[in-house]
Design an enzyme around this catalytic site. Structure first.
Site, PDB file in Angstrom:
ATOM      1  N   GLU A 173       0.966  -1.122   0.110  1.00  0.00           N
ATOM      2  CA  GLU A 173       0.101   0.052  -0.155  1.00  0.00           C
ATOM      3  C   GLU A 173       0.878   1.191  -0.100  1.00  0.00           C
ATOM      4  O   GLU A 173       1.858   1.411   0.785  1.00  0.00           O
ATOM      5  CB  GLU A 173      -0.897  -0.220   1.172  1.00  0.00           C
ATOM      6  CG  GLU A 173      -1.579   1.118   1.505  1.00  0.00           C
ATOM      7  CD  GLU A 173      -2.432   1.238   2.768  1.00  0.00           C
ATOM      8  OE1 GLU A 173      -3.196   0.194   3.120  1.00  0.00           O
ATOM      9  OE2 GLU A 173      -2.923   2.297   3.522  1.00  0.00           O
ATOM     10  N   GLU A 224      -2.108  11.357   3.770  1.00  0.00           N
ATOM     11  CA  GLU A 224      -3.244  11.036   4.866  1.00  0.00           C
ATOM     12  C   GLU A 224      -3.195  12.357   5.775  1.00  0.00           C
ATOM     13  O   GLU A 224      -2.010  12.802   6.033  1.00  0.00           O
ATOM     14  CB  GLU A 224      -2.904   9.775   5.513  1.00  0.00           C
ATOM     15  CG  GLU A 224      -3.186   8.184   4.656  1.00  0.00           C
ATOM     16  CD  GLU A 224      -3.073   7.162   5.448  1.00  0.00           C
ATOM     17  OE1 GLU A 224      -4.009   6.604   6.021  1.00  0.00           O
ATOM     18  OE2 GLU A 224      -1.873   6.561   5.770  1.00  0.00           O
TER      19      GLU A 224
END
Length: 281
Positions: free
Chosen positions: A158, A163
């Site tokens: 990933e 974020e």
């Protein structure tokens, strides 16, 4: 010995110019997109057609299953309330519904899976982020093919290009997850950087990725690098095609670590463009 990680900054304060905080022009054409030396533009969405996101570029993940993180939102599909294109932007809206059965949250998770995916390149987004305690927007990538290890996460990798957890204003995170480097073991590889005004200004969040390394930046300032040391898929599953994901989660193990402030809704994740470049051969 662990994989070598070079972190340029964990609490770096950045200065910005009008290039990243100015008004949007909803008439961007291919001729307006800046060239990047050594790269060619291979895919982009400038979000210039109002309505639902372009179905040739974007699909949806739907439902409210916690998504492995105890998240609280339900993701909807083809719903102008949660994902629409307007005035040159993609707008992902998270909102609260008060019902007789209790509180619930709605949002959207858009994916290029099974439509567009890439192995290596520069992947970038210009966006203004939602904020407030409990919000968790992300710009990230998962593999098209799940062929390593247990055939699931985190063995197949990933890449989190951006974020943001709203209870920690102006701190941007870039991270990778693999079998040996992931948050369930507390061994994830990543870094964070302070960036002023992310909730009311546009900034460029970018990944540069090749067979040797992954580099993550904000407005051209590189703050995280992860190297391929040739130690196998357990450390480097990033040798295959990955697709893009754009979403706003609510609550969850990280985003909801300090609860959810229900007075903040609705919250909008406003994306000016997403572009993918690859090296010129």
């Amino acid at each position: 010995m662990t994989a070598l990680i070079k972190i340029y900054a964990t609490t770096l304060s950045l200065l910005f110019t009008g290039f990243v905080s100015g008004c949007n022009d909803d008439s961007t054409s291919a001729n307006d997109i800046p060239e990047i030396e050594g790269y060619e533009l291979v895919w982009n969405d400038e979000f210039n057609k109002d309505g639902l996101p372009d179905s040739e570029n974007w699909g949806y993940d739907v439902g409210g299953h916690g998504w492995g993180n105890n998240e609280l939102q339900e993701y909807t599909a083809k719903d102008l309330k949660t994902a629409r294109v307007e005035d040159g932007n993609l707008i992902i809206t998270a909102f609260l519904i008060n019902s007789t059965s209790g509180k619930s949250y709605r949002s959207a998770r858009l994916v290029t899976r099974d439509k567009h995916a890439w192995k290596y390149g520069r992947i970038e987004m210009r966006a203004q982020l939602p904020g407030g305690r409990g919000t968790w927007p992300a710009f990230w990538m998962l593999p098209e093919e799940w062929n390593y290890g247990n055939g699931s996460w985190p063995d197949n990798g990933e890449i989190d290009i951006m974020e943001y957890v709203g209870y920690e204003p102006n701190v941007i995170h870039g991270t990778v997850h693999t079998d040996e480097r992931n948050h369930t073991q507390g061994t994830q590889a990543g870094a964070s950087v302070q960036v002023g005004g992310v909730e009311n200004e546009f900034h460029v969040y970018a990944l540069e990725w090749d067979e040797d390394k992954i580099t993550i930046s904000v407005d051209g300032h590189e703050y995280f690098e992860y190297l391929n040391e040739g130690r196998g898929w357990e450390y480097w599953p990033f040798d295959k095609e990955f697709h893009i994901i754009l979403n706003t989660a609510i609550g969850g193990n990280w985003g909801g670590a300090q609860g959810v402030d229900d007075t903040i809704f609705p919250q909008q994740f406003v994306i000016d463009y997403v572009r993918v470049y690859q090296e010129v051969e």
